[in-house]
Design an enzyme around this catalytic site. Sequence first.
Site, PDB file in Angstrom:
ATOM      1  N   HIS A 195      -7.040 -34.274-102.924  1.00 24.09           N
ATOM      2  CA  HIS A 195      -8.090 -34.490-103.915  1.00 24.09           C
ATOM      3  C   HIS A 195      -7.797 -33.687-105.194  1.00 24.09           C
ATOM      4  O   HIS A 195      -6.721 -33.125-105.354  1.00 24.09           O
ATOM      5  CB  HIS A 195      -9.455 -34.187-103.313  1.00 24.09           C
ATOM      6  CG  HIS A 195      -9.635 -34.810-101.954  1.00 24.09           C
ATOM      7  ND1 HIS A 195      -9.757 -36.170-101.765  1.00 24.09           N
ATOM      8  CD2 HIS A 195      -9.634 -34.256-100.707  1.00 24.09           C
ATOM      9  CE1 HIS A 195      -9.858 -36.433-100.474  1.00 24.09           C
ATOM     10  NE2 HIS A 195      -9.776 -35.288 -99.807  1.00 24.09           N
ATOM     11  N   GLU A 200     -13.605 -29.035-100.940  1.00 24.32           N
ATOM     12  CA  GLU A 200     -12.299 -29.239-100.334  1.00 24.32           C
ATOM     13  C   GLU A 200     -11.187 -29.124-101.371  1.00 24.32           C
ATOM     14  O   GLU A 200     -10.110 -28.584-101.097  1.00 24.32           O
ATOM     15  CB  GLU A 200     -12.245 -30.610 -99.663  1.00 24.32           C
ATOM     16  CG  GLU A 200     -10.926 -30.917 -98.975  1.00 24.32           C
ATOM     17  CD  GLU A 200     -10.883 -32.288 -98.351  1.00 24.32           C
ATOM     18  OE1 GLU A 200      -9.846 -32.625 -97.737  1.00 24.32           O
ATOM     19  OE2 GLU A 200     -11.876 -33.047 -98.479  1.00 24.32           O
ATOM     20  N   HIS A 204      -5.624 -30.669 -96.336  1.00 24.83           N
ATOM     21  CA  HIS A 204      -7.005 -31.144 -96.374  1.00 24.83           C
ATOM     22  C   HIS A 204      -7.897 -30.254 -95.511  1.00 24.83           C
ATOM     23  O   HIS A 204      -7.417 -29.394 -94.774  1.00 24.83           O
ATOM     24  CB  HIS A 204      -7.089 -32.582 -95.852  1.00 24.83           C
ATOM     25  CG  HIS A 204      -6.471 -33.598 -96.751  1.00 24.83           C
ATOM     26  ND1 HIS A 204      -7.187 -34.286 -97.699  1.00 24.83           N
ATOM     27  CD2 HIS A 204      -5.189 -34.028 -96.856  1.00 24.83           C
ATOM     28  CE1 HIS A 204      -6.388 -35.106 -98.352  1.00 24.83           C
ATOM     29  NE2 HIS A 204      -5.156 -34.971 -97.856  1.00 24.83           N
ATOM     30  N   GLU A 252      -5.502 -31.279 -91.453  1.00 26.66           N
ATOM     31  CA  GLU A 252      -6.918 -30.991 -91.651  1.00 26.66           C
ATOM     32  C   GLU A 252      -7.131 -29.598 -91.056  1.00 26.66           C
ATOM     33  O   GLU A 252      -7.118 -29.412 -89.842  1.00 26.66           O
ATOM     34  CB  GLU A 252      -7.788 -32.028 -90.931  1.00 26.66           C
ATOM     35  CG  GLU A 252      -7.601 -33.451 -91.415  1.00 26.66           C
ATOM     36  CD  GLU A 252      -8.412 -33.753 -92.677  1.00 26.66           C
ATOM     37  OE1 GLU A 252      -9.072 -32.825 -93.190  1.00 26.66           O
ATOM     38  OE2 GLU A 252      -8.385 -34.908 -93.135  1.00 26.66           O
TER      39      GLU A 252
END
Length: 328
Positions: free
Chosen positions: A118, A155, A210, A292
């Site tokens: 992101h 995030e 992430h 993650e």
Amino acid sequence: MSYVGPDFDPPQPRRPRRRPLVVALAALVPGALLGWAVYAAVGAPGDAGGAAVSAPGSPSASAPARDDGKKPTAGTSPTAGTTPTAGTAPAASPSPSRSRAAARGPLAGKVVVIDPGHNPGNFRHTAAINRQVDIGTNRKECDTTGTSTNSGYTEARFTLDVAHRLRDLLQRQGATVKLTQDGDRPYGPCVDERARIGNTAHADAVVSIHADGSAAGNRGFHVILPEAVHAGAADTRPIVGPSQDLGARIAGNFVRVTGSAPSNYVGDGTGLVTRKDLGGLNLSTVPKVFIECGNMRDSKDAALLTSGAWRQKAAQGISEGIVSFLRG
């Protein structure tokens, strides 16, 4: 990223475990078992005690399908998208003395691309990041805003922080490190461009960082591996094997260094998940995995993710997995 929401694909059926990864994981059993033993003995950081966790096995295809991120969250005030700046974010230039030292490191000549998931500016450019791009198997959004903790730690901030720490560790080992973005462009890059950055760099390894946005009570990390895909512009078949090796080594070192347990909600306790719905993996032509690092929506995981000391451990665990992979 998040496993819930009306805009994500429905869960995919379970598939038989793959035998080839068992061989790769066998080489990691001593180190991984040590990490699991420590976790079982002392518990996860911030817990009163820890539950025993089995050693990792083969990857699971049981993860519900989802995109490379999330839709914009409520409470933001996005505006129409603008054209992103050209090019990708360059890594900070080390000093001459540091460059000479790095050139003599064990990873001299190796190229690692770090993909911080992101972008902090994505929420301001929803029209741009919602446009569809080709990921080989179908079309998905260019990018999403990512998730955040209940207290508002995003995030995008987390991934950039860990990326910077990881870059420093790898450069000290002599690697050439490139970031897909460094928060210096309005939004993005899109998932297809993120894949191209690694491909164009002829990276020896790519790691996309992430943190998840699952339900409270869902805890732990997991590493996402590319599934064999041959459709449209996507052909992951040449990178499936080395990516599985890279992911297994990162998982083993991550649990050993951080003390965190593998996910209790995907991966069947292995910390490894195989997926074919992520453009960043589908379009890669070099070994690549996602990690993650924890679930931002769980208060215990959030306490770790918001800790600078823990983020340094996370970067160290990922770094040691990459070093192990590159050195064979």
